[in-house]
Scaffold this motif. Structure first.
Motif, PDB file in Angstrom:
ATOM      1  N   GLN A   1      47.415  42.694  44.868  1.00  0.00           N
ATOM      2  CA  GLN A   1      47.666  42.647  46.311  1.00  0.00           C
ATOM      3  C   GLN A   1      47.806  41.188  46.717  1.00  0.00           C
ATOM      4  O   GLN A   1      47.119  40.302  46.184  1.00  0.00           O
ATOM      5  CB  GLN A   1      46.553  43.355  47.104  1.00  0.00           C
ATOM      6  N   TYR A   2      48.681  40.933  47.654  1.00  0.00           N
ATOM      7  CA  TYR A   2      48.859  39.557  48.111  1.00  0.00           C
ATOM      8  C   TYR A   2      48.878  39.485  49.635  1.00  0.00           C
ATOM      9  O   TYR A   2      49.438  38.553  50.216  1.00  0.00           O
ATOM     10  CB  TYR A   2      50.101  38.908  47.495  1.00  0.00           C
ATOM     11  N   GLU A   3      48.253  40.484  50.254  1.00  0.00           N
ATOM     12  CA  GLU A   3      48.122  40.443  51.704  1.00  0.00           C
ATOM     13  C   GLU A   3      46.973  39.524  52.115  1.00  0.00           C
ATOM     14  O   GLU A   3      47.085  38.719  53.029  1.00  0.00           O
ATOM     15  CB  GLU A   3      47.887  41.839  52.274  1.00  0.00           C
ATOM     16  N   ALA A   4      45.850  39.665  51.428  1.00  0.00           N
ATOM     17  CA  ALA A   4      44.659  38.895  51.773  1.00  0.00           C
ATOM     18  C   ALA A   4      44.464  37.773  50.765  1.00  0.00           C
ATOM     19  O   ALA A   4      44.850  37.887  49.603  1.00  0.00           O
ATOM     20  CB  ALA A   4      43.435  39.802  51.780  1.00  0.00           C
ATOM     21  N   SER A   5      43.860  36.698  51.228  1.00  0.00           N
ATOM     22  CA  SER A   5      43.511  35.614  50.315  1.00  0.00           C
ATOM     23  C   SER A   5      42.038  35.739  49.932  1.00  0.00           C
ATOM     24  O   SER A   5      41.190  35.940  50.796  1.00  0.00           O
ATOM     25  CB  SER A   5      43.754  34.257  50.993  1.00  0.00           C
ATOM     26  N   PRO A   6      41.720  35.645  48.630  1.00  0.00           N
ATOM     27  CA  PRO A   6      42.638  35.306  47.546  1.00  0.00           C
ATOM     28  C   PRO A   6      43.456  36.513  47.092  1.00  0.00           C
ATOM     29  O   PRO A   6      43.019  37.659  47.231  1.00  0.00           O
ATOM     30  CB  PRO A   6      41.686  34.882  46.428  1.00  0.00           C
ATOM     31  N   PRO A   7      44.662  36.276  46.555  1.00  0.00           N
ATOM     32  CA  PRO A   7      45.368  37.381  45.913  1.00  0.00           C
ATOM     33  C   PRO A   7      44.531  37.878  44.747  1.00  0.00           C
ATOM     34  O   PRO A   7      43.909  37.071  44.041  1.00  0.00           O
ATOM     35  CB  PRO A   7      46.682  36.740  45.434  1.00  0.00           C
ATOM     36  N   THR A   8      44.470  39.176  44.571  1.00  0.00           N
ATOM     37  CA  THR A   8      43.624  39.747  43.530  1.00  0.00           C
ATOM     38  C   THR A   8      44.401  40.741  42.678  1.00  0.00           C
ATOM     39  O   THR A   8      45.378  41.346  43.130  1.00  0.00           O
ATOM     40  CB  THR A   8      42.394  40.444  44.130  1.00  0.00           C
TER      41      THR A   8
END
Lengths: 108, 122
Positions: free
Chosen positions: A91-98
């Motif tokens: 996922q790259y919506e929230a930081s950090p990407p996980t």
């Protein structure tokens, strides 16, 4: 951070079969911020799918992504021996990407 | 051909420092954000750090914040990761990765290097 849990841990299928890999997020993620990668043995990861369903350059249409909210799926139709690899969701919506922990695909 | 080549890995004692480098070719380097992603032995992928196109915006994973510094030299098409106060759990294969999006940092990685291995042990 957003935790991604992939299932199953290992998937063993025969050539020509259809593979369904799942990824569940600890909270809702917009589908436009979801990706899948493949890592073949001894190689670097490679982007497969972005925006939940968009195929990256050079990826055959046997690979498709779907999902929304907390549940996402990577489908590989008509498995080939070369599909042996570990598949990761991201996922790259929230930081950090996980990333998820990976699903290992074995071909019988 | 779009290519990323990492270097600088090696065996280092806990508490010491190491500097990783990544040389890019085949694309306009200063149009894209860049990242470091690591893979600990037998484990999955972990994003470490990202930097926007001009180096004015950087971000780090909590696990390395305050110890690692990412930087770039657009004139040299190079990306660096300065790693200080290294710990055993920093042992990993470190990948340099290109952001997919032109002009923005979206944290999708469409080009990866082959990685450079870092081992932290006494």
């Amino acid at each position: 951070e957003v935790v991604l849990t992939q299932s199953p841990g290992t998937l063993s299928l025969s050539p020509g079969e259809r593979a369904t890999l799942s990824c569940r997020a600890s909270r809702s993620v917009s589908s436009i911020y979801f990706a899948w990668y493949v890592q073949k043995p001894g190689q670097a990861p490679r982007l497969l799918i972005y925006g939940a369903s968009g195929r990256a350059t050079g990826i055959p249409d046997r690979f498709s992504g779907s999902g929304s909210g907390t549940d996402f799926t990577l489908t590989i139709s008509r498995l080939e021996p070369e599909d042996v690899a570990v598949y990761y969701c991201q996922q790259y919506e929230a930081s950090p990407p996980t990333f998820g922990q990976g699903t290992k695909l074995e071909i019988k | 051909e779009v290519k990323l080549v990492e270097s600088g890995g090696g065996l280092v004692q806990p508490g010491r420092s190491l500097r990783l480098s990544c040389i890019a070719s085949g694309f306009k380097f200063d149009d894209y954000a860049m990242h470091w992603v690591r893979q600990r032995p037998g484990r999955g992928l972990e994003w470490v750090s990202g930097i926007n196109w001009n180096g004015g915006n950087v971000d780090y994973a909590e696990s390395v914040k305050g110890r690692f510094t990412i930087s770039r030299d657009n004139a040299e098409n190079s990306l660096s990761l300065e790693m200080n106060s290294l710990r055993a759990d920093d042992t990993a294969l470190y990948f340099c990765a290109k952001d997919m999006s032109f002009g923005a940092r979206t944290n999708v990685f469409d080009v990866w290097g082959q990685g450079t291995r870092v081992s932290v042990s006494s």
